[in-house]
Write a protein that holds these residues in place. Structure first.
Motif, PDB file in Angstrom:
ATOM      1  N   SER A  44      42.779  50.130  30.860  1.00 47.76           N
ATOM      2  CA  SER A  44      43.298  50.852  32.030  1.00 47.76           C
ATOM      3  C   SER A  44      44.089  49.966  32.982  1.00 47.76           C
ATOM      4  O   SER A  44      44.110  50.207  34.179  1.00 47.76           O
ATOM      5  CB  SER A  44      42.162  51.536  32.790  1.00 47.76           C
ATOM      6  N   ARG A  46      47.135  49.716  33.566  1.00 47.27           N
ATOM      7  CA  ARG A  46      48.199  50.373  34.318  1.00 47.27           C
ATOM      8  C   ARG A  46      47.659  51.020  35.579  1.00 47.27           C
ATOM      9  O   ARG A  46      48.401  51.392  36.456  1.00 47.27           O
ATOM     10  CB  ARG A  46      48.917  51.395  33.450  1.00 47.27           C
ATOM     11  N   LEU A  47      46.326  51.129  35.678  1.00 47.38           N
ATOM     12  CA  LEU A  47      45.715  51.673  36.872  1.00 47.38           C
ATOM     13  C   LEU A  47      45.138  50.583  37.781  1.00 47.38           C
ATOM     14  O   LEU A  47      44.561  50.885  38.803  1.00 47.38           O
ATOM     15  CB  LEU A  47      44.628  52.681  36.504  1.00 47.38           C
ATOM     16  N   ARG A  64      40.732  49.095  40.703  1.00 43.34           N
ATOM     17  CA  ARG A  64      40.910  49.714  39.392  1.00 43.34           C
ATOM     18  C   ARG A  64      40.685  51.217  39.580  1.00 43.34           C
ATOM     19  O   ARG A  64      39.606  51.649  39.948  1.00 43.34           O
ATOM     20  CB  ARG A  64      39.938  49.173  38.359  1.00 43.34           C
ATOM     21  N   GLY A  65      41.744  51.968  39.364  1.00 41.25           N
ATOM     22  CA  GLY A  65      41.660  53.414  39.476  1.00 41.25           C
ATOM     23  C   GLY A  65      41.340  54.022  38.128  1.00 41.25           C
ATOM     24  O   GLY A  65      41.965  53.701  37.128  1.00 41.25           O
ATOM     25  N   HIS A  67      40.889  57.502  37.862  1.00 43.36           N
ATOM     26  CA  HIS A  67      41.702  58.710  37.961  1.00 43.36           C
ATOM     27  C   HIS A  67      41.988  58.889  39.447  1.00 43.36           C
ATOM     28  O   HIS A  67      41.595  58.061  40.269  1.00 43.36           O
ATOM     29  CB  HIS A  67      41.055  59.933  37.316  1.00 43.36           C
ATOM     30  N   ARG A  68      42.660  59.919  39.819  1.00 45.92           N
ATOM     31  CA  ARG A  68      43.105  60.081  41.201  1.00 45.92           C
ATOM     32  C   ARG A  68      41.965  60.087  42.207  1.00 45.92           C
ATOM     33  O   ARG A  68      42.160  59.761  43.367  1.00 45.92           O
ATOM     34  CB  ARG A  68      43.909  61.355  41.360  1.00 45.92           C
ATOM     35  N   SER A  71      38.164  55.114  42.436  1.00 43.29           N
ATOM     36  CA  SER A  71      38.622  53.731  42.306  1.00 43.29           C
ATOM     37  C   SER A  71      37.448  52.827  42.601  1.00 43.29           C
ATOM     38  O   SER A  71      36.539  53.194  43.336  1.00 43.29           O
ATOM     39  CB  SER A  71      39.751  53.422  43.290  1.00 43.29           C
TER      40      SER A  71
END
Length: 75
Positions: A44, A46-47, A64-65, A67-68, A71
């Motif tokens: 992940s 890219r997050l 580190r996300g 999802h919306r 985090s």
């Protein structure tokens, strides 16, 4: 801007922490010759965002996300 969410210079200016799709989170020497990968881009990356150095330059924190709505902060 977006750059400030992906790059942070160390307090002494000798290195920077950067998030990039092919590196994950990495620390790169100012001259660009040495890189130390801190996260795996397959996990992940890219997050991952918002790298920040501790005042003494010994640690890097980042978000580190997952999802919306979720985090976590890592150091």
């Amino acid at each position: 801007g977006e750059e400030s969410r992906l790059l942070a210079w160390s307090p002494d200016g000798a290195r920077f922490a950067v998030v990039a799709p092919h590196l994950g989170l990495a620390i790169i020497e100012r001259n660009g010759c040495a890189a130390r990968q801190l996260t795996d881009p397959r996990d992940s990356a890219r997050l991952d965002s918002d790298p920040r150095w501790s005042p003494d330059g010994k640690r890097v924190t980042f978000l580190r996300g997952y999802h919306r709505l979720k985090s976590e902060i890592f150091a």
